[in-house]
Scaffold this motif. Structure first.
Motif, short mmCIF file in Angstrom:
data_model
loop_
_atom_site.label_atom_id
_atom_site.label_comp_id
_atom_site.label_asym_id
_atom_site.label_seq_id
_atom_site.Cartn_x
_atom_site.Cartn_y
_atom_site.Cartn_z
N ARG A 364 -6.72 8.09 -8.38
CA ARG A 364 -8.15 8.38 -8.43
C ARG A 364 -8.73 8.02 -7.06
O ARG A 364 -8.76 6.85 -6.67
N GLY A 365 -9.17 9.03 -6.35
CA GLY A 365 -9.69 8.78 -5.02
C GLY A 365 -11.09 8.21 -5.03
O GLY A 365 -11.86 8.39 -5.98
N THR A 366 -11.43 7.53 -3.93
CA THR A 366 -12.77 6.96 -3.78
C THR A 366 -13.39 7.34 -2.43
O THR A 366 -14.28 6.66 -1.93
N GLY A 367 -12.88 8.43 -1.84
CA GLY A 367 -13.42 8.87 -0.56
C GLY A 367 -12.90 8.11 0.64
O GLY A 367 -13.51 8.13 1.71
N CYS A 368 -11.76 7.45 0.47
CA CYS A 368 -11.17 6.66 1.56
C CYS A 368 -9.76 7.18 1.86
O CYS A 368 -9.16 7.90 1.06
N ARG A 369 -9.25 6.76 2.99
CA ARG A 369 -7.86 7.06 3.35
C ARG A 369 -7.10 5.74 3.46
O ARG A 369 -7.59 4.77 4.03
N SER A 370 -5.89 5.75 2.92
CA SER A 370 -5.09 4.53 2.91
C SER A 370 -3.63 4.90 2.74
O SER A 370 -3.28 6.08 2.71
N ARG A 371 -2.80 3.88 2.63
CA ARG A 371 -1.38 4.12 2.37
C ARG A 371 -0.84 3.00 1.48
O ARG A 371 -1.39 1.90 1.44
N MET A 372 0.24 3.34 0.78
CA MET A 372 1.01 2.34 0.04
C MET A 372 2.40 2.24 0.64
O MET A 372 3.14 3.23 0.65
N ARG A 373 2.74 1.10 1.16
CA ARG A 373 4.11 0.83 1.57
C ARG A 373 4.90 0.47 0.32
O ARG A 373 4.47 -0.37 -0.48
N ILE A 374 6.05 1.09 0.12
CA ILE A 374 6.85 0.92 -1.09
C ILE A 374 8.01 -0.01 -0.76
O ILE A 374 8.85 0.30 0.09
N VAL A 375 8.04 -1.18 -1.42
CA VAL A 375 8.95 -2.26 -1.06
C VAL A 375 9.71 -2.72 -2.28
O VAL A 375 9.15 -2.81 -3.39
N LEU A 376 10.98 -3.05 -2.11
CA LEU A 376 11.83 -3.53 -3.19
C LEU A 376 12.02 -5.03 -3.14
O LEU A 376 12.05 -5.64 -2.06
N VAL A 383 12.81 -4.99 1.03
CA VAL A 383 13.26 -3.80 1.76
C VAL A 383 12.25 -2.69 1.57
O VAL A 383 11.97 -2.27 0.43
N GLU A 384 11.68 -2.18 2.67
CA GLU A 384 10.75 -1.08 2.59
C GLU A 384 11.51 0.23 2.53
O GLU A 384 12.36 0.51 3.38
N ILE A 385 11.22 1.06 1.50
CA ILE A 385 11.96 2.30 1.32
C ILE A 385 11.13 3.53 1.66
O ILE A 385 11.65 4.64 1.70
N GLY A 386 9.83 3.37 1.91
CA GLY A 386 8.99 4.52 2.23
C GLY A 386 7.52 4.16 2.22
O GLY A 386 7.14 3.05 1.86
N THR A 387 6.71 5.15 2.59
CA THR A 387 5.27 4.98 2.62
C THR A 387 4.60 6.22 2.03
O THR A 387 4.98 7.35 2.35
N CYS A 388 3.64 5.99 1.14
CA CYS A 388 2.89 7.09 0.54
C CYS A 388 1.47 7.09 1.10
O CYS A 388 0.73 6.11 0.93
N GLU A 389 1.10 8.17 1.79
CA GLU A 389 -0.24 8.31 2.34
C GLU A 389 -1.19 8.77 1.24
O GLU A 389 -0.91 9.72 0.50
N ILE A 390 -2.32 8.07 1.11
CA ILE A 390 -3.30 8.34 0.06
C ILE A 390 -4.56 8.93 0.69
O ILE A 390 -5.11 8.37 1.64
N GLY A 391 -5.01 10.07 0.15
CA GLY A 391 -6.20 10.73 0.66
C GLY A 391 -7.46 10.32 -0.06
O GLY A 391 -7.50 9.33 -0.80
N MET A 392 -8.51 11.13 0.10
CA MET A 392 -9.85 10.75 -0.34
C MET A 392 -10.16 11.10 -1.79
O MET A 392 -11.07 10.54 -2.38
N ASP A 393 -9.41 12.05 -2.36
CA ASP A 393 -9.81 12.59 -3.65
C ASP A 393 -8.80 12.30 -4.75
O ASP A 393 -7.72 11.75 -4.50
N ASN A 394 -9.16 12.69 -6.00
CA ASN A 394 -8.22 12.60 -7.11
C ASN A 394 -7.08 13.58 -6.86
O ASN A 394 -7.31 14.78 -6.65
#
Length: 441
Positions: A364-376, A383-394
């Motif tokens: 659910r977006g809130t009009g912001c840009r961010s990322r989630m680093r995915i770590v085990l 151990v970081e296995i990837g990064t998911c970029e999050i946009g502004m909208d749903n």
């Protein structure tokens, strides 16, 4: 079922687990979503067959202090909230011990463990109403033990702990001369606060209770139901990397395994609590090593290739919390820069035929840009296995990650990606809400 182990719309804190026949029952208070108070005016009973701990069934309302559209009140002297009950079996009958806020407590009875329970009597006791220990007959957080010799004991208290013996012939009369105060000291390391629950294992009595530090369930042991008890330690802490609050629960032996039942908070408050469970071990010397909170419930592992609801997170740090919008929609909300969201544990299997896999998150977006680093495994040194970029909208956001095999905890480390000095000015804003996620190979 994963944690919380009841349907995610159900709010049952203060759970007392009991095995009766071929089912395990949970007796607790009843909370509601998105409120600013503990408990309401009814008690509900849930149970599952011992051979299928994923099949929890609601038996409906079992006791009331206020009439609702389907039930009359079970009592006539109070319309106050019901807190933290217990249920025991004696001679084929099932007895419910009810704690009613600011009013005399009582005992109710049923022919079946699921109830409904019919009022038997208020507590009767040969002591003045103003006796400190029982708060004018309230009996805060009653925990009851039917011992092997047929004697019955009740334990209760808030800020100080108390016990007494109950007449086993009627199950509500306190026997004269049996009252004891401060069976669990208020001083460290005991630091008693509330939530007495006694269990007997072999020849040892285990008192599970909530200490002053609040978010923990501690335990002490004795060779007698009357004490003295020796402090042993903490079993579980619902504030360990999570928005914690008061805790109440107990231990239960199910299918050859020991479990601790407890609750976790939602909605950024100490209210709206949901029932959780963790597997524990009782060592050969009788001690119980502390366990971490997980998302497992009665599962041995979570399946990363099925949709995981975000609100079963067992790690929520730096402001994130679970919120319910309605019976169908729950998210991890208030996700800000620096938040950590974690789940223990997933079994990714042994397929290493590919170097990568795909991560998918419902946002659910809130009009912001961010990322989630995915770590085990560990949010600090994992151990970081990837990064998911999050946009502004749903949106459904995707990321390519390294292929993973084996059994792992999973963490999302959130970063605000607003560029320049504006990012500092916007510190503390909600970046997005997480609804669910899965992996694909």
């Amino acid at each position: 079922m994963a944690n919380p182990f009841l349907p995610l719309w159900e709010y049952i804190p203060d759970g007392e687990p009991r095995v009766f026949g071929d089912r395990v029952y949970v007796y607790g208070s009843h909370d509601n979503a998105g409120v600013d108070t503990f408990c309401d005016y009814k008690l509900k009973v849930w149970s599952a067959p011992l051979d299928n701990l994923n099949l929890w069934q609601c038996h409906g309302d079992s006791f009331h202090t206020k009439a609702d559209r389907d039930h009359s009140s079970s009592i006539d002297w109070s319309e106050n909230q019901l807190y933290a009950p217990d249920v025991v079996e004696k001679d084929g009958k099932y007895y419910l011990y009810a704690y009613i806020v600011d009013a005399k407590g009582c005992v109710a009875v049923s022919d079946t463990p699921e109830g409904p329970f019919t009022l038997l009597s208020q507590y009767e006791y040969p002591m003045p109403d103003d006796l400190e220990g029982f708060d004018k007959g309230i009996f805060v957080d009653p925990g009851v033990l039917v011992d092997d010799d047929g004697k019955v004991y009740i334990y209760c208290g808030f800020l100080s702990s108390y016990m007494a013996e109950i007449n086993p012939d009627n199950m509500y009369e306190i026997l004269e001369g049996s009252f004891q105060k401060d069976i669990i000291p208020v001083e460290e390391p005991f630091a008693f606060f509330e939530a007495c629950s006694l269990r007997k294992i072999g020849d040892t009595y285990y008192m599970i209770y909530s200490p002053k530090r609040g978010s923990c369930l501690a335990y002490a042991t004795s060779k007698s139901p009357k004490g003295p008890f020796a402090y042993q330690g903490i079993i579980v802490d619902n504030g360990d990397d999570y928005p914690g609050g008061n805790d109440h629960g107990s231990i239960c032996f199910i299918n050859g395994e020991w479990y601790i039942f407890y609750h976790r908070m939602t909605n950024g408050t100490v209210f709206s609590r949901r029932a959780c469970v963790e597997k524990i071990q009782i060592a050969s010397d009788g001690t119980i090593p502390q366990v971490k909170m997980t998302s497992l419930g009665f599962e041995s592992a979570l399946n990363p290739y099925k949709e995981t609801q975000a609100d079963i997170a067992c790690v929520l740090k730096e402001g994130a919390y679970v919120v319910q919008y309605n019976e169908f929609e729950r998210t991890v909300a208030n996700i800000q820069n620096g938040c950590i969201i974690g789940y223990r544990y997933f079994d990714f299997g042994e397929d290493n035929s590919s170097e990568t896999m795909e991560f998918v998150a419902k946002i659910r977006g809130t009009g912001c840009r961010s990322r989630m680093r995915i770590v085990l495994d560990d949010y600090e040194n994992g151990v970081e296995i990837g990064t998911c970029e999050i946009g502004m909208d749903n949106h459904i956001y995707k990321a390519v990650t390294k292929n993973v095999t084996g059994y792992h905890a999973l963490f999302f480390l959130v970063e605000d990606t607003t560029e320049g000095w504006g990012g500092q000015m916007l510190k503390g804003r909600q970046l997005f809400e997480l609804e669910s996620f899965l992996f694909m190979k």
